[in-house]
Structure formats: structure tokens, C-alpha cells
Design an enzyme around this catalytic site. Sequence first.
Site, PDB file in Angstrom:
ATOM      1  N   ASP A 119       4.459  -3.914   9.820  1.00  0.00           N
ATOM      2  CA  ASP A 119       5.090  -3.532  11.088  1.00  0.00           C
ATOM      3  C   ASP A 119       5.632  -4.741  11.857  1.00  0.00           C
ATOM      4  O   ASP A 119       6.695  -4.659  12.468  1.00  0.00           O
ATOM      5  CB  ASP A 119       4.085  -2.766  11.960  1.00  0.00           C
TER       6      ASP A 119
ATOM      7  N   SER B 162       0.826  -1.204   0.000  1.00  0.00           N
ATOM      8  CA  SER B 162       0.000   0.000   0.000  1.00  0.00           C
ATOM      9  C   SER B 162       0.870   1.269   0.000  1.00  0.00           C
ATOM     10  O   SER B 162       0.794   2.092  -0.914  1.00  0.00           O
ATOM     11  CB  SER B 162      -0.919  -0.035   1.230  1.00  0.00           C
TER      12      SER B 162
ATOM     13  N   SER C 216     -32.117  16.215   8.368  1.00  0.00           N
ATOM     14  CA  SER C 216     -33.409  16.795   8.777  1.00  0.00           C
ATOM     15  C   SER C 216     -33.346  17.258  10.225  1.00  0.00           C
ATOM     16  O   SER C 216     -32.486  16.818  10.993  1.00  0.00           O
ATOM     17  CB  SER C 216     -34.508  15.741   8.636  1.00  0.00           C
TER      18      SER C 216
ATOM     19  N   HIS D 158       5.612   4.803   9.953  1.00  0.00           N
ATOM     20  CA  HIS D 158       4.892   4.663  11.224  1.00  0.00           C
ATOM     21  C   HIS D 158       5.970   4.435  12.285  1.00  0.00           C
ATOM     22  O   HIS D 158       6.923   3.691  12.047  1.00  0.00           O
ATOM     23  CB  HIS D 158       3.943   3.462  11.113  1.00  0.00           C
TER      24      HIS D 158
ATOM     25  N   GLU E  79     -25.391   4.295   4.566  1.00  0.00           N
ATOM     26  CA  GLU E  79     -25.555   5.754   4.702  1.00  0.00           C
ATOM     27  C   GLU E  79     -24.427   6.418   5.482  1.00  0.00           C
ATOM     28  O   GLU E  79     -24.300   7.643   5.479  1.00  0.00           O
ATOM     29  CB  GLU E  79     -26.897   6.079   5.382  1.00  0.00           C
TER      30      GLU E  79
HETATM   31  P1  NDP Z   1       1.535  -3.801   2.981  1.00  0.00           P
HETATM   32  O1  NDP Z   1       1.132  -5.006   3.745  1.00  0.00           O
HETATM   33  O2  NDP Z   1       0.552  -3.168   2.056  1.00  0.00           O
HETATM   34  O3  NDP Z   1       2.859  -4.105   2.137  1.00  0.00           O
HETATM   35  C1  NDP Z   1       3.944  -4.769   2.690  1.00  0.00           C
HETATM   36  C2  NDP Z   1       4.978  -5.056   1.623  1.00  0.00           C
HETATM   37  O4  NDP Z   1       6.069  -5.739   2.252  1.00  0.00           O
HETATM   38  C3  NDP Z   1       4.488  -5.944   0.499  1.00  0.00           C
HETATM   39  O5  NDP Z   1       4.997  -5.463  -0.711  1.00  0.00           O
HETATM   40  C4  NDP Z   1       5.090  -7.303   0.846  1.00  0.00           C
HETATM   41  O6  NDP Z   1       5.374  -8.079  -0.303  1.00  0.00           O
HETATM   42  C5  NDP Z   1       6.394  -6.903   1.482  1.00  0.00           C
HETATM   43  N1  NDP Z   1       6.916  -7.961   2.347  1.00  0.00           N
HETATM   44  C6  NDP Z   1       6.228  -8.705   3.250  1.00  0.00           C
HETATM   45  N2  NDP Z   1       7.041  -9.570   3.869  1.00  0.00           N
HETATM   46  C7  NDP Z   1       8.272  -9.366   3.344  1.00  0.00           C
HETATM   47  C8  NDP Z   1       9.551  -9.968   3.553  1.00  0.00           C
HETATM   48  N3  NDP Z   1       9.699 -10.933   4.469  1.00  0.00           N
HETATM   49  N4  NDP Z   1      10.603  -9.526   2.843  1.00  0.00           N
HETATM   50  C9  NDP Z   1      10.456  -8.542   1.929  1.00  0.00           C
HETATM   51  N5  NDP Z   1       9.274  -7.924   1.668  1.00  0.00           N
HETATM   52  C10 NDP Z   1       8.199  -8.348   2.360  1.00  0.00           C
HETATM   53  O7  NDP Z   1       2.047  -2.726   4.093  1.00  0.00           O
HETATM   54  P2  NDP Z   1       1.596  -1.205   4.264  1.00  0.00           P
HETATM   55  O8  NDP Z   1       2.032  -0.421   3.084  1.00  0.00           O
HETATM   56  O9  NDP Z   1       0.179  -1.140   4.723  1.00  0.00           O
HETATM   57  O10 NDP Z   1       2.474  -0.793   5.540  1.00  0.00           O
HETATM   58  C11 NDP Z   1       3.839  -0.470   5.440  1.00  0.00           C
HETATM   59  C12 NDP Z   1       4.163   0.559   6.515  1.00  0.00           C
HETATM   60  O11 NDP Z   1       3.437   1.751   6.278  1.00  0.00           O
HETATM   61  C13 NDP Z   1       3.807   0.118   7.933  1.00  0.00           C
HETATM   62  O12 NDP Z   1       4.784   0.615   8.789  1.00  0.00           O
HETATM   63  C14 NDP Z   1       2.476   0.812   8.181  1.00  0.00           C
HETATM   64  O13 NDP Z   1       2.177   1.051   9.551  1.00  0.00           O
HETATM   65  C15 NDP Z   1       2.706   2.125   7.456  1.00  0.00           C
HETATM   66  N6  NDP Z   1       1.512   2.871   7.060  1.00  0.00           N
HETATM   67  C16 NDP Z   1       0.504   2.235   6.384  1.00  0.00           C
HETATM   68  C17 NDP Z   1      -0.616   2.924   5.985  1.00  0.00           C
HETATM   69  C18 NDP Z   1      -1.708   2.267   5.185  1.00  0.00           C
HETATM   70  O14 NDP Z   1      -2.722   2.920   4.993  1.00  0.00           O
HETATM   71  N7  NDP Z   1      -1.587   1.049   4.704  1.00  0.00           N
HETATM   72  C19 NDP Z   1      -0.775   4.372   6.304  1.00  0.00           C
HETATM   73  C20 NDP Z   1       0.397   4.969   6.912  1.00  0.00           C
HETATM   74  C21 NDP Z   1       1.474   4.210   7.299  1.00  0.00           C
HETATM   75  P3  NDP Z   1       4.639  -9.467  -0.655  1.00  0.00           P
HETATM   76  O15 NDP Z   1       3.658  -9.175  -1.734  1.00  0.00           O
HETATM   77  O16 NDP Z   1       5.766 -10.334  -1.118  1.00  0.00           O
HETATM   78  O17 NDP Z   1       3.984  -9.960   0.624  1.00  0.00           O
HETATM   79 MG    MG Z   2      -1.814   2.929  11.548  1.00  0.00          MG
HETATM   80 MG    MG Z   3     -33.022   8.193   7.930  1.00  0.00          MG
END
Ligand code: NDP
Ligand code: MG
Ligand code: MG
Length: 336
Positions: free
Chosen positions: A82, A27, A251, A107, A230
Site C-alpha cells: 500500500d 501474497s 468446561s 484494498h 490454546e
Molecule cells: P506483498 O508485500 O505480499 O507483495 C507485494 C509485491 O509487490 C511483491 O511481489 C513485491 O515484489 C512487489 N513490489 C514491491 N515493490 C515493488 C516495486 N517498487 N515495483 C514493482 N513491484 C514491487 O503485498 P500484499 O499481497 O500483502 O498486498 C498487496 C495489496 O493487497 C495491498 O493493497 C494489501 O492491502 C492488499 N491485501 C492484502 C491482504 C493480505 O492478506 N496480504 C489481504 C487483502 C488485501 P518484490 O519481491 O520484488 O519485493
Molecule cells: Mg488490511
Molecule cells: Mg485451561
Amino acid sequence: MATVYYEQDVKTNALEGKKIAVLGYGSQGGAHSKNLRDNGNDVIIGIRPGSSADRAKEDGFEVLDVPEAVKAADIIMVLLPDEIQGDIYKDQIEPNLEAGNALAFAHGFNIHFEIIEPKEDVDVFMVAPKGPGHLVRREFENGSGVPALFAVYQDATGNARDIAMSWANQVGGGRVGFLETDFKEETETDLFGEQAVLCGGTTHLVQAGFETLVDAGYQPEIAYFEVLHELKLIVDLMYEGGMDHMRKSISNTAEYGDYVSGPRVVTEDTKTNMKAILDDIQSGKFAKDFRADYENGFENFESMRKEQRGHQIEEVGETLREMMPFVKENAVDTDN
Ligand code: NDP
Ligand code: MG
Ligand code: MG
């Protein structure tokens, strides 16, 4: 009041001439890397083989494994889940960090709770867009952005704050404003917001309302519309103009009911419970429990996930959304 920074407040581009590695292409990873590349930066992706790696290649990025990417880069942004960051840091990141590198996060969780204890000779900063990755990218492509927070935890080179501000600016924050915080404040408020209000609070409020109506004999489809469908219209109005703006568009009956019944749902007890949730976050109990469950194969997490997926509101909702193509048209693919 917090100072809000904009594009014009970032006088120099501290990312210029730096090699940037974004670890993870989910993401946040996809959004940060594409937005920074569109601003002319040199961005590579560090990730394990798999669907994310394939997507990064399709999007034209050079893709390396995590240790190689860390070795090649000056700035390393950790956008992995995380719960795995601690292990990956120890095994794959730390051995390949050089003095003067910058280590970054979206984060503060792992740094604040001391799961990662960074080497002293690197900069450590955070840029946390206040929105999910697809919005960070979509708004950027629309010429706008998502507000962001930035923080410096450790300034080994004297440039950490400039680098953090350049990153926050270029990921899209500079177009709409970005604010300075610290790792403690970002971590604790982010966890509290998602647990008490945004995610935990909202889902359980909606479910309780749905169950109350269905238990009283009303049709589940009607209940779904009243308490879930809603909700978006109401939240959009609050987002655009606050509570009063929302209340002007409903309303008088609805507004009167809001004042007399809202406090019966969210009571002093609710606030006492919210305070207890905040205490668990501040003391590190939540982080400790989350880590313990992760180390136990997420047994508890998976069982709660399964139970929630089986709730009647999910079944009813799936059928009803099939009948509303306009809802699906804007749906976001969250399966990556
Ligand atoms: P996602 O789960 O969307 O993505 C994680 C990525 O890490 C994937 O590309 C995954 O690849 C890869 N990955 C997982 N395991 C491994 C591994 N062992 N070695 C290498 N790569 C790996 O995470 P987010 O983007 O949600 O979160 C990332 C950070 O951003 C966190 O710290 C989160 O708290 C922070 N954050 C997230 C927000 C959100 O809205 N999502 C908002 C603000 C901050 P694969 O496809 O191979 O699993
Ligand atoms: Mg969060
Ligand atoms: Mg109503």
C-alpha cells in the site's frame, strides 16, 4: 442486510477477451493471478526484477516491468504494498493508462485517502478477498474459495460493476459468496479490524496475559501454552459456530470465568479507546502518520518491529514449537 452474490449471479464473464496485468506477485498477487489464469483468462505480471519476478516466471507467467505491463493490459490490478502505490501510480502506471482501461485494487486505502487520484476516463474497482493470499489460492485449489468484497469507485465505461463481479467470482469468491461495499467502508473497517481486534488487539492481549503470568513467577513455557497456543483452538471454535458453540465445548468453570472476568479485561475504557482508533482512521490521521513514517524510511515502523521481535514470548515460542512438529507441518511461508 447485505446481498450475498454467488457464481450463478454472474451471468456474463466481463473478463473475457481482456488482457489482465497483475502488478506485484506477493501474497495477493500470486493468488489472484493463478486463480484467474486457471479460469482461462489472459494474465501477465508487472513487477520489478527480484525474487517475486523469479517466482512468477517459474510459475509460467509472462513477466514485464510495470510500465510495459500497464501498456499491454486492459485491466490493471495493483497488488503492490500500500505504501508505494502512490509513487508507482504517478511514475509508472498513469502515463501508460488508456481511456477505457480498468484500474483495480484489493484494498481501498490509496483511493479512499486520495493518495491516488485516478484519471477520469478509466474504471476503478476493488476486489478484496477476506483472507491472506495463500488461503485464497489454497481454498481455490480445493474447489472452494474465500469470501470477497467488491466495490466500484468510478464507472467510466458502464462495465465497471460487471468486471468487478466477474473478478470477485473468479478469484474464488463466487463459490462461497461475495458482497458489495464501497471504498470508504472497506478501507475504514479493514483498518479498524486489523488494528483493534485481529492484529493489534490480539497480539497485545496475548502479551499482556503472558507478562502477567511470568511476572507472578510462573514458568514462561506454561504461560505460552495457556495464552498463545490454546488460542487457536478457541478461535477455530468461534469461527465454526460462533461464541455459543465455543462456550459449549469448554468446561463450565471456563465458561463461568469467561462471563465474570472478560468484562474486567475489555472494559468501557477499552471501547472508548477503540472509538478513538476508529476516529483516527476516519479522519485520515492514521493514513497520514503511516505515509509520513514511510517517507522517513519507516524509522518508527522498524523500531517497533525490532522491539516486538525481541519479546520473551517469541523466544519461548520458538523453542516450544520445535517440540511440536504438528504445528510446523501446517506453517505458512510468509517470508515472500
Ligand atoms: P506483498 O508485500 O505480499 O507483495 C507485494 C509485491 O509487490 C511483491 O511481489 C513485491 O515484489 C512487489 N513490489 C514491491 N515493490 C515493488 C516495486 N517498487 N515495483 C514493482 N513491484 C514491487 O503485498 P500484499 O499481497 O500483502 O498486498 C498487496 C495489496 O493487497 C495491498 O493493497 C494489501 O492491502 C492488499 N491485501 C492484502 C491482504 C493480505 O492478506 N496480504 C489481504 C487483502 C488485501 P518484490 O519481491 O520484488 O519485493
Ligand atoms: Mg488490511
Ligand atoms: Mg485451561
